[in-house]
Design a protein around this motif. Sequence first.
Motif, PDB file in Angstrom:
ATOM      1  N   PHE A  68      45.079  62.822 -67.688  1.00 36.57           N
ATOM      2  CA  PHE A  68      44.911  63.441 -69.014  1.00 36.57           C
ATOM      3  C   PHE A  68      44.905  64.964 -68.947  1.00 36.57           C
ATOM      4  O   PHE A  68      44.426  65.623 -69.855  1.00 36.57           O
ATOM      5  CB  PHE A  68      43.610  62.937 -69.650  1.00 36.57           C
ATOM      6  N   LEU A  73      42.881  69.500 -76.517  1.00 29.89           N
ATOM      7  CA  LEU A  73      41.847  68.824 -77.303  1.00 29.89           C
ATOM      8  C   LEU A  73      42.152  68.835 -78.798  1.00 29.89           C
ATOM      9  O   LEU A  73      41.946  67.837 -79.489  1.00 29.89           O
ATOM     10  CB  LEU A  73      40.483  69.461 -77.028  1.00 29.89           C
ATOM     11  N   LEU A  76      44.712  66.172 -79.559  1.00 27.41           N
ATOM     12  CA  LEU A  76      44.104  64.844 -79.499  1.00 27.41           C
ATOM     13  C   LEU A  76      43.284  64.572 -80.755  1.00 27.41           C
ATOM     14  O   LEU A  76      43.398  63.507 -81.372  1.00 27.41           O
ATOM     15  CB  LEU A  76      43.223  64.716 -78.253  1.00 27.41           C
ATOM     16  N   PHE A  99      45.352  57.800 -73.550  1.00 29.97           N
ATOM     17  CA  PHE A  99      43.940  58.024 -73.851  1.00 29.97           C
ATOM     18  C   PHE A  99      43.502  57.146 -75.023  1.00 29.97           C
ATOM     19  O   PHE A  99      42.442  56.528 -74.983  1.00 29.97           O
ATOM     20  CB  PHE A  99      43.693  59.504 -74.178  1.00 29.97           C
ATOM     21  N   SER A 118      38.125  62.234 -66.044  1.00 28.43           N
ATOM     22  CA  SER A 118      38.846  63.033 -67.045  1.00 28.43           C
ATOM     23  C   SER A 118      38.742  62.408 -68.438  1.00 28.43           C
ATOM     24  O   SER A 118      38.668  63.120 -69.439  1.00 28.43           O
ATOM     25  CB  SER A 118      40.302  63.235 -66.642  1.00 28.43           C
ATOM     26  N   TYR A 119      38.706  61.065 -68.526  1.00 27.50           N
ATOM     27  CA  TYR A 119      38.505  60.391 -69.809  1.00 27.50           C
ATOM     28  C   TYR A 119      37.135  60.767 -70.374  1.00 27.50           C
ATOM     29  O   TYR A 119      37.008  61.114 -71.547  1.00 27.50           O
ATOM     30  CB  TYR A 119      38.615  58.870 -69.643  1.00 27.50           C
ATOM     31  N   ASN A 121      35.288  63.389 -69.709  1.00 27.21           N
ATOM     32  CA  ASN A 121      35.260  64.799 -70.109  1.00 27.21           C
ATOM     33  C   ASN A 121      35.904  65.010 -71.476  1.00 27.21           C
ATOM     34  O   ASN A 121      35.356  65.709 -72.331  1.00 27.21           O
ATOM     35  CB  ASN A 121      35.955  65.671 -69.057  1.00 27.21           C
ATOM     36  N   LEU A 122      37.071  64.411 -71.692  1.00 24.51           N
ATOM     37  CA  LEU A 122      37.739  64.536 -72.993  1.00 24.51           C
ATOM     38  C   LEU A 122      36.924  63.895 -74.109  1.00 24.51           C
ATOM     39  O   LEU A 122      36.799  64.450 -75.201  1.00 24.51           O
ATOM     40  CB  LEU A 122      39.120  63.881 -72.955  1.00 24.51           C
ATOM     41  N   GLN A 125      34.087  66.100 -75.021  1.00 24.88           N
ATOM     42  CA  GLN A 125      34.575  67.260 -75.777  1.00 24.88           C
ATOM     43  C   GLN A 125      34.878  66.884 -77.220  1.00 24.88           C
ATOM     44  O   GLN A 125      34.627  67.672 -78.129  1.00 24.88           O
ATOM     45  CB  GLN A 125      35.805  67.851 -75.101  1.00 24.88           C
ATOM     46  N   ARG A 130      30.274  70.134 -74.237  1.00 31.69           N
ATOM     47  CA  ARG A 130      31.013  70.762 -73.153  1.00 31.69           C
ATOM     48  C   ARG A 130      29.989  71.369 -72.214  1.00 31.69           C
ATOM     49  O   ARG A 130      29.197  72.199 -72.632  1.00 31.69           O
ATOM     50  CB  ARG A 130      31.953  71.840 -73.699  1.00 31.69           C
TER      51      ARG A 130
END
Length: 137
Positions: A68, A73, A76, A99, A118-119, A121-122, A125, A130
């Motif tokens: 990702f 962001l 997304l 995602f 990474s999933y 973290n996104l 966010q 964060r």
Amino acid sequence: MRKVLFPKNGVLKEKLFGSIYELKSENNRFYAELEPENSYIFDGEEFYCLKGFGDIEYNLFPKHAPNFEKINLENLDYFIQNDTHSATNFDEIAQIEEFIKMFDLNTAQPLPLLYTKSYNNLFNQLLGYRNERYTYL
């Protein structure tokens, strides 16, 4: 280890080293305990075992390790709200689609079936978190 379910008895092997796994049977279901974050092949069909909670069907895993890193962001968030892409980069669009598949699968469950660092973290966010602090998007 992750309990992965299979619809029938078949040939299961690790992609990288070729180790062959014997499927176990329980209540007319076949399963194997697999190490997450590895690629496997079941009857010629490749899948990537991810971390998560609970038992899972092998066909719910992605074909390859999800990536990702190209996701912006804002793009997304726009896709989630409008169901259309604002991104113009094809790699970013593909990563957003991947995602969203994981996101849809996870939101239908009490605990996430699939996740990666990474999933997470996104997802944090998107929620406005964060580095453990609330930020406005």
